[in-house]
Write a protein that holds these residues in place. Structure first.
Motif, PDB file in Angstrom:
ATOM      1  N   LEU A   1       0.826  -1.204   0.000  1.00  0.00           N
ATOM      2  CA  LEU A   1       0.000   0.000   0.000  1.00  0.00           C
ATOM      3  C   LEU A   1       0.865   1.261   0.000  1.00  0.00           C
ATOM      4  N   TYR A   2       1.881   1.277   0.901  1.00  0.00           N
ATOM      5  CA  TYR A   2       2.726   2.457   1.043  1.00  0.00           C
ATOM      6  C   TYR A   2       4.018   1.999   1.743  1.00  0.00           C
ATOM      7  N   PRO A   3       5.102   1.783   0.989  1.00  0.00           N
ATOM      8  CA  PRO A   3       6.337   1.284   1.596  1.00  0.00           C
ATOM      9  C   PRO A   3       6.917   2.266   2.622  1.00  0.00           C
ATOM     10  N   THR A   4       7.149   1.784   3.833  1.00  0.00           N
ATOM     11  CA  THR A   4       7.769   2.606   4.885  1.00  0.00           C
ATOM     12  C   THR A   4       8.965   1.860   5.461  1.00  0.00           C
TER      13      THR A   4
ATOM     14  N   TYR B   1      10.214  -3.973  10.587  1.00  0.00           N
ATOM     15  CA  TYR B   1       9.465  -4.915  11.410  1.00  0.00           C
ATOM     16  C   TYR B   1       9.201  -6.227  10.673  1.00  0.00           C
ATOM     17  N   LEU B   2       9.098  -6.170   9.354  1.00  0.00           N
ATOM     18  CA  LEU B   2       9.027  -7.411   8.568  1.00  0.00           C
ATOM     19  C   LEU B   2      10.324  -8.193   8.765  1.00  0.00           C
ATOM     20  N   GLY B   3      11.447  -7.490   8.731  1.00  0.00           N
ATOM     21  CA  GLY B   3      12.726  -8.140   9.001  1.00  0.00           C
ATOM     22  C   GLY B   3      12.764  -8.762  10.384  1.00  0.00           C
ATOM     23  N   TRP B   4      12.212  -8.049  11.351  1.00  0.00           N
ATOM     24  CA  TRP B   4      12.180  -8.551  12.723  1.00  0.00           C
ATOM     25  C   TRP B   4      11.358  -9.842  12.790  1.00  0.00           C
ATOM     26  N   ALA B   5      10.226  -9.855  12.101  1.00  0.00           N
ATOM     27  CA  ALA B   5       9.400 -11.075  12.071  1.00  0.00           C
ATOM     28  C   ALA B   5      10.177 -12.224  11.430  1.00  0.00           C
ATOM     29  N   TYR B   6      10.871 -11.939  10.326  1.00  0.00           N
ATOM     30  CA  TYR B   6      11.695 -12.974   9.691  1.00  0.00           C
ATOM     31  C   TYR B   6      12.752 -13.510  10.658  1.00  0.00           C
ATOM     32  N   SER B   7      13.316 -12.620  11.470  1.00  0.00           N
ATOM     33  CA  SER B   7      14.379 -13.054  12.398  1.00  0.00           C
ATOM     34  C   SER B   7      13.845 -14.077  13.396  1.00  0.00           C
ATOM     35  N   PHE B   8      12.580 -13.939  13.796  1.00  0.00           N
ATOM     36  CA  PHE B   8      11.991 -14.905  14.724  1.00  0.00           C
ATOM     37  C   PHE B   8      11.792 -16.265  14.067  1.00  0.00           C
ATOM     38  N   GLN B   9      11.777 -16.278  12.746  1.00  0.00           N
ATOM     39  CA  GLN B   9      11.667 -17.534  12.003  1.00  0.00           C
ATOM     40  C   GLN B   9      13.050 -18.074  11.625  1.00  0.00           C
ATOM     41  N   GLY B  10      14.101 -17.397  12.099  1.00  0.00           N
ATOM     42  CA  GLY B  10      15.461 -17.832  11.806  1.00  0.00           C
ATOM     43  C   GLY B  10      15.959 -17.416  10.429  1.00  0.00           C
ATOM     44  N   LYS B  11      15.211 -16.565   9.750  1.00  0.00           N
ATOM     45  CA  LYS B  11      15.577 -16.114   8.395  1.00  0.00           C
ATOM     46  C   LYS B  11      16.375 -14.811   8.499  1.00  0.00           C
ATOM     47  N   LEU B  12      17.613 -14.919   8.999  1.00  0.00           N
ATOM     48  CA  LEU B  12      18.395 -13.719   9.291  1.00  0.00           C
ATOM     49  C   LEU B  12      18.834 -12.988   8.029  1.00  0.00           C
ATOM     50  N   ASP B  13      19.138 -13.708   6.954  1.00  0.00           N
ATOM     51  CA  ASP B  13      19.525 -13.025   5.711  1.00  0.00           C
ATOM     52  C   ASP B  13      18.352 -12.230   5.149  1.00  0.00           C
ATOM     53  N   ASP B  14      17.140 -12.793   5.221  1.00  0.00           N
ATOM     54  CA  ASP B  14      15.945 -12.065   4.780  1.00  0.00           C
ATOM     55  C   ASP B  14      15.700 -10.854   5.684  1.00  0.00           C
ATOM     56  N   ALA B  15      15.944 -11.032   6.975  1.00  0.00           N
ATOM     57  CA  ALA B  15      15.764  -9.928   7.929  1.00  0.00           C
ATOM     58  C   ALA B  15      16.716  -8.782   7.599  1.00  0.00           C
ATOM     59  N   ILE B  16      17.972  -9.121   7.336  1.00  0.00           N
ATOM     60  CA  ILE B  16      18.966  -8.094   6.989  1.00  0.00           C
ATOM     61  C   ILE B  16      18.560  -7.385   5.703  1.00  0.00           C
ATOM     62  N   ALA B  17      18.097  -8.146   4.710  1.00  0.00           N
ATOM     63  CA  ALA B  17      17.693  -7.551   3.429  1.00  0.00           C
ATOM     64  C   ALA B  17      16.554  -6.552   3.626  1.00  0.00           C
ATOM     65  N   GLN B  18      15.586  -6.877   4.488  1.00  0.00           N
ATOM     66  CA  GLN B  18      14.479  -5.946   4.753  1.00  0.00           C
ATOM     67  C   GLN B  18      14.993  -4.677   5.433  1.00  0.00           C
ATOM     68  N   CYS B  19      15.941  -4.815   6.338  1.00  0.00           N
ATOM     69  CA  CYS B  19      16.504  -3.646   7.019  1.00  0.00           C
ATOM     70  C   CYS B  19      17.260  -2.761   6.031  1.00  0.00           C
ATOM     71  N   GLU B  20      17.942  -3.386   5.077  1.00  0.00           N
ATOM     72  CA  GLU B  20      18.657  -2.600   4.068  1.00  0.00           C
ATOM     73  C   GLU B  20      17.680  -1.780   3.222  1.00  0.00           C
ATOM     74  N   VAL B  21      16.523  -2.357   2.895  1.00  0.00           N
ATOM     75  CA  VAL B  21      15.489  -1.610   2.168  1.00  0.00           C
ATOM     76  C   VAL B  21      14.984  -0.463   3.044  1.00  0.00           C
ATOM     77  N   ALA B  22      14.762  -0.735   4.314  1.00  0.00           N
ATOM     78  CA  ALA B  22      14.284   0.309   5.236  1.00  0.00           C
ATOM     79  C   ALA B  22      15.251   1.488   5.270  1.00  0.00           C
ATOM     80  N   ILE B  23      16.535   1.202   5.294  1.00  0.00           N
ATOM     81  CA  ILE B  23      17.554   2.265   5.337  1.00  0.00           C
ATOM     82  C   ILE B  23      17.516   3.089   4.054  1.00  0.00           C
ATOM     83  N   GLN B  24      17.266   2.437   2.917  1.00  0.00           N
ATOM     84  CA  GLN B  24      17.149   3.181   1.659  1.00  0.00           C
ATOM     85  C   GLN B  24      15.947   4.125   1.700  1.00  0.00           C
TER      86      GLN B  24
END
Length: 161
Positions: free
Chosen positions: A39-42, A48-71
């Motif tokens: 709807l509206y990328p923030t 927080y999507l990355g944080w949810a991934y981290s709870f599933q053990g998907k740390l590379d996906d979590a890092i990738a989401q954080c990199e998008v957030a920083i952009q």
């Protein structure tokens, strides 16, 4: 719909997702974060999507989401801290340090003391107790009611005597 309305609706979805995440309903949280992003990328939703991934053990996906957030918002400190934490979880302590330092400098970040705590933990793990103490003291100045942290500082100071 105006972009302001889209933003408000997207952030409401983030709040709903966080509720599911706190209830450990990670699949539903992830679905709602993705809906918010569509709807509206923030930076918030990606972090927080990355944080949810981290709870599933998907740390590379979590890092990738954080990199998008920083952009999207380089002033938002949470994704810098979170990348540092994910690298810590991967035992990449030296790589975590610059991310945690960036989190400390970010203009928009709550809770402000977290990157100091995490850097302190990195330095303890590396056996650099004096540097750890500096970070823990800074964290305590920002969060003076943290009795556990005060106790950790006391234990480290005793160890260094």
């Amino acid at each position: 719909m105006t972009s302001r309305q889209d933003y408000d609706k997207a952030m409401a979805l983030v709040q709903r997702a966080m509720g599911h995440q706190m209830a450990e309903e990670f699949d539903e949280a992830i679905r709602l974060y993705k809906e918010s992003i569509a709807l509206y990328p923030t930076a918030d939703a990606h972090t927080y999507l990355g944080w949810a991934y981290s709870f599933q053990g998907k740390l590379d996906d979590a890092i990738a989401q954080c990199e998008v957030a920083i952009q999207i918002d380089p002033e938002f400190g949470n994704p810098y801290n979170d990348i540092g934490v994910y690298l810590m979880q991967q035992q990449q302590l030296d790589e975590a340090i610059p991310w945690l330092d960036k989190a400390k400098q970010a203009k928009r970040y709550e809770p402000r003391h977290f990157p100091y705590l995490n850097l302190g933990r990195v330095y303890v793990a590396k056996g650099m107790l004096q540097k750890a103490l500096e970070e823990f003291h800074a964290a305590l100045r920002l969060n003076p009611d943290d009795a556990d942290l005060a106790e950790t500082i006391e234990q480290l100071e005793t160890k260094l005597q």
